[in-house]
Design a protein around this motif. Structure first.
Motif, PDB file in Angstrom:
ATOM      1  N   LYS A   1     -14.721  -9.193   0.330  1.00  0.00           N
ATOM      2  CA  LYS A   1     -13.650  -8.202   0.245  1.00  0.00           C
ATOM      3  C   LYS A   1     -14.225  -6.780   0.243  1.00  0.00           C
ATOM      4  O   LYS A   1     -13.686  -5.885   0.897  1.00  0.00           O
ATOM      5  CB  LYS A   1     -12.835  -8.452  -1.027  1.00  0.00           C
TER       6      LYS A   1
ATOM      7  N   ALA B   1     -15.391  -5.866   3.790  1.00  0.00           N
ATOM      8  CA  ALA B   1     -14.252  -5.578   4.657  1.00  0.00           C
ATOM      9  C   ALA B   1     -13.674  -4.195   4.361  1.00  0.00           C
ATOM     10  O   ALA B   1     -13.305  -3.455   5.284  1.00  0.00           O
ATOM     11  CB  ALA B   1     -13.179  -6.656   4.493  1.00  0.00           C
ATOM     12  N   HIS B   2     -13.617  -3.814   3.096  1.00  0.00           N
ATOM     13  CA  HIS B   2     -13.086  -2.497   2.729  1.00  0.00           C
ATOM     14  C   HIS B   2     -14.007  -1.375   3.208  1.00  0.00           C
ATOM     15  O   HIS B   2     -13.535  -0.354   3.714  1.00  0.00           O
ATOM     16  CB  HIS B   2     -12.893  -2.421   1.209  1.00  0.00           C
TER      17      HIS B   2
ATOM     18  N   LEU C   1     -13.512  -0.939   6.883  1.00  0.00           N
ATOM     19  CA  LEU C   1     -12.261  -0.215   7.136  1.00  0.00           C
ATOM     20  C   LEU C   1     -12.460   1.280   6.938  1.00  0.00           C
ATOM     21  O   LEU C   1     -12.029   2.089   7.770  1.00  0.00           O
ATOM     22  CB  LEU C   1     -11.162  -0.720   6.199  1.00  0.00           C
TER      23      LEU C   1
ATOM     24  N   ILE D   1     -12.086   4.478  10.032  1.00  0.00           N
ATOM     25  CA  ILE D   1     -10.954   5.403  10.016  1.00  0.00           C
ATOM     26  C   ILE D   1     -11.329   6.694  10.728  1.00  0.00           C
ATOM     27  O   ILE D   1     -12.410   7.239  10.543  1.00  0.00           O
ATOM     28  CB  ILE D   1     -10.514   5.693   8.570  1.00  0.00           C
TER      29      ILE D   1
ATOM     30  N   ASP E   1      -5.169   8.208  12.597  1.00  0.00           N
ATOM     31  CA  ASP E   1      -4.812   6.855  12.169  1.00  0.00           C
ATOM     32  C   ASP E   1      -3.753   6.916  11.073  1.00  0.00           C
ATOM     33  O   ASP E   1      -3.754   7.806  10.229  1.00  0.00           O
ATOM     34  CB  ASP E   1      -6.038   6.120  11.607  1.00  0.00           C
TER      35      ASP E   1
ATOM     36  N   VAL F   1      -2.389   5.250   7.750  1.00  0.00           N
ATOM     37  CA  VAL F   1      -2.967   4.434   6.686  1.00  0.00           C
ATOM     38  C   VAL F   1      -2.033   4.354   5.487  1.00  0.00           C
ATOM     39  O   VAL F   1      -1.063   5.107   5.392  1.00  0.00           O
ATOM     40  CB  VAL F   1      -4.339   4.990   6.227  1.00  0.00           C
TER      41      VAL F   1
ATOM     42  N   THR G   1      -2.266   4.180   1.155  1.00  0.00           N
ATOM     43  CA  THR G   1      -3.152   4.358   0.003  1.00  0.00           C
ATOM     44  C   THR G   1      -2.878   3.271  -1.034  1.00  0.00           C
ATOM     45  O   THR G   1      -1.911   2.520  -0.918  1.00  0.00           O
ATOM     46  CB  THR G   1      -2.942   5.737  -0.646  1.00  0.00           C
TER      47      THR G   1
ATOM     48  N   THR H   1      -6.267   1.710   1.514  1.00  0.00           N
ATOM     49  CA  THR H   1      -6.320   0.241   1.439  1.00  0.00           C
ATOM     50  C   THR H   1      -6.211  -0.421   2.794  1.00  0.00           C
ATOM     51  O   THR H   1      -6.823  -1.469   2.997  1.00  0.00           O
ATOM     52  CB  THR H   1      -5.207  -0.299   0.540  1.00  0.00           C
ATOM     53  N   LYS H   2      -5.421   0.132   3.714  1.00  0.00           N
ATOM     54  CA  LYS H   2      -5.308  -0.517   5.022  1.00  0.00           C
ATOM     55  C   LYS H   2      -4.764   0.435   6.061  1.00  0.00           C
ATOM     56  O   LYS H   2      -4.179   1.468   5.738  1.00  0.00           O
ATOM     57  CB  LYS H   2      -4.431  -1.755   4.949  1.00  0.00           C
ATOM     58  N   LYS H   3      -4.998   0.066   7.324  1.00  0.00           N
ATOM     59  CA  LYS H   3      -4.406   0.794   8.443  1.00  0.00           C
ATOM     60  C   LYS H   3      -3.043   0.192   8.738  1.00  0.00           C
ATOM     61  O   LYS H   3      -2.824  -0.994   8.550  1.00  0.00           O
ATOM     62  CB  LYS H   3      -5.274   0.646   9.701  1.00  0.00           C
ATOM     63  N   VAL H   4      -2.149   1.049   9.239  1.00  0.00           N
ATOM     64  CA  VAL H   4      -0.825   0.567   9.599  1.00  0.00           C
ATOM     65  C   VAL H   4      -0.741   0.474  11.102  1.00  0.00           C
ATOM     66  O   VAL H   4      -1.176   1.330  11.820  1.00  0.00           O
ATOM     67  CB  VAL H   4       0.278   1.508   9.060  1.00  0.00           C
TER      68      VAL H   4
END
Length: 117
Positions: A61, A64-65, A68, A72, A76, A78, A80, A114-117
């Motif tokens: 995990k 992977a973070h 990411l 970025i 992009d 994203v 939070t 936390t992630k891309k949208v």
């Protein structure tokens, strides 16, 4: 009926006490290094279970973070950790500016993406 149950419970108590006494006698005679060597496989198994259920997934995990965060770039979209959606306006060494509305920018620590949208 109660007479037989009480006799049965007395018999079981005596027989289990004898078994435990015999076990204590046989294991009490072993030296400490032998006892530790008998317990070593159990410690290894517990460590392996802990590693595969806790440590390895956490490391995956984390990798992977970090991947990411390295991927970025400006533009992009994203999310939070607090749930704020925004578009990356600029990237600095430890922080990112997000545009959450036209001409409204908020500065965040990079780690909170936390992630891309």
């Amino acid at each position: 009926m109660f007479k037989y149950l009480s006799l049965l419970s007395i018999f079981l108590t005596i027989s289990t006490t004898d078994v435990f006494a015999q076990q204590a006698q046989t294991t009490g005679d072993l030296p400490l290094p032998v006892k530790l060597m008998q317990m070593a496989p159990m410690f290894v198994i517990v460590f392996l279970i802990f590693y595969f259920l806790v440590v390895k997934p956490q490391n995956q995990k984390l990798k992977a973070h970090l991947q990411l965060l390295n991927e970025i770039k400006s533009g992009d979209k994203v999310v939070t950790a607090s749930g704020i959606f925004g578009k990356v306006a600029s990237i600095e060494e430890d922080s990112i500016s997000l545009e959450v509305a036209p001409n409204v920018k908020i500065k965040f620590d990079k780690e909170f993406i936390t992630k891309k949208v």
